[in-house]
Design an enzyme around this catalytic site. Structure first.
Site, short mmCIF file in Angstrom:
data_model
loop_
_atom_site.label_atom_id
_atom_site.label_comp_id
_atom_site.label_asym_id
_atom_site.label_seq_id
_atom_site.Cartn_x
_atom_site.Cartn_y
_atom_site.Cartn_z
N THR A 135 -8.38 3.20 13.01
CA THR A 135 -7.77 3.54 11.72
C THR A 135 -8.70 3.22 10.55
OG1 THR A 135 -5.58 3.13 12.65
CG2 THR A 135 -5.75 3.13 10.25
N ARG A 142 -13.12 9.55 12.57
CA ARG A 142 -13.18 8.58 11.46
C ARG A 142 -14.54 7.89 11.39
NH1 ARG A 142 -7.35 6.63 13.07
NH2 ARG A 142 -6.06 7.93 11.69
N HIS A 201 -4.69 11.86 10.44
CA HIS A 201 -3.52 11.14 10.95
C HIS A 201 -3.20 11.70 12.32
CE1 HIS A 201 0.60 9.60 11.26
NE2 HIS A 201 0.91 10.81 11.70
N PHE A 244 0.80 -1.22 0.00
CA PHE A 244 0.00 0.00 0.00
C PHE A 244 0.84 1.28 0.00
CE2 PHE A 244 0.57 -1.35 4.41
CZ PHE A 244 1.03 -0.19 5.01
N ARG A 285 -5.90 10.33 19.76
CA ARG A 285 -6.17 9.03 19.14
C ARG A 285 -7.57 8.54 19.48
NH1 ARG A 285 -2.53 7.18 16.01
NH2 ARG A 285 -3.19 5.01 16.14
N GLU A 341 7.45 13.49 14.02
CA GLU A 341 6.54 14.03 13.00
C GLU A 341 6.48 15.55 13.04
OE1 GLU A 341 3.00 11.73 13.77
OE2 GLU A 341 3.79 10.02 12.64
#
Length: 134
Positions: free
Chosen positions: A93, A104, A117, A59, A87, A128
């Site tokens: 996810t 989500r 993300h 992917f 989170r 990050e």
């Protein structure tokens, strides 16, 4: 509990579908602080650095292509337990497995375009934030 910082990014589908305001609002209503926010494109270099652990997986190319396909909202978010709290607000996810009321769960449609993300640990957040904000 001391404040911690995390990194979150509203992905191209979240921006394209007009969810920026609601997502930012959810973080703020949860008591988190948006310390830095920028609308912009993810460079190929940033994408490859951020997703380096996935290189070689089936992917990977699609992920890089997707995350560089349109504008994103890059954010540094802080507060007590910011990583875990973000989170939890984001949800699973896979949007099909994300609970209603999560970002989500409410806005995600498919695994390949899952709206947002977020860093999975304080160490990932530090890495990050460095990738996207220098």
């Amino acid at each position: 509990m001391a404040d911690e910082k995390t990194y979150s990014m509203i992905k191209p589908d979240g921006v394209r579908n007009g969810h920026i305001g609601e997502i930012v609002n959810r973080f703020e209503r949860a008591g988190l602080k948006i310390e830095r926010m920028e609308l912009g494109m993810v460079s190929m270099e940033q994408a490859k650095a951020n997703y380096a652990e996935h290189e070689g997986k089936p992917f990977y190319d699609g992920l890089i292509s997707y995350i560089t396909s349109g504008p994103v909202v890059k954010m540094v978010i802080s507060g007590p337990g910011a990583v875990a709290k973000c989170r939890s607000l984001m949800g699973a996810t896979n949007p099909a497995e994300a609970a209603p009321g999560t970002i989500r769960g409410d806005f995600g449609l498919i695994m390949d375009e899952n709206v947002i993300h977020g860093s999975d640990s304080p160490a990932s957040a530090e890495r990050e934030i460095g990738i996207f904000f220098g």
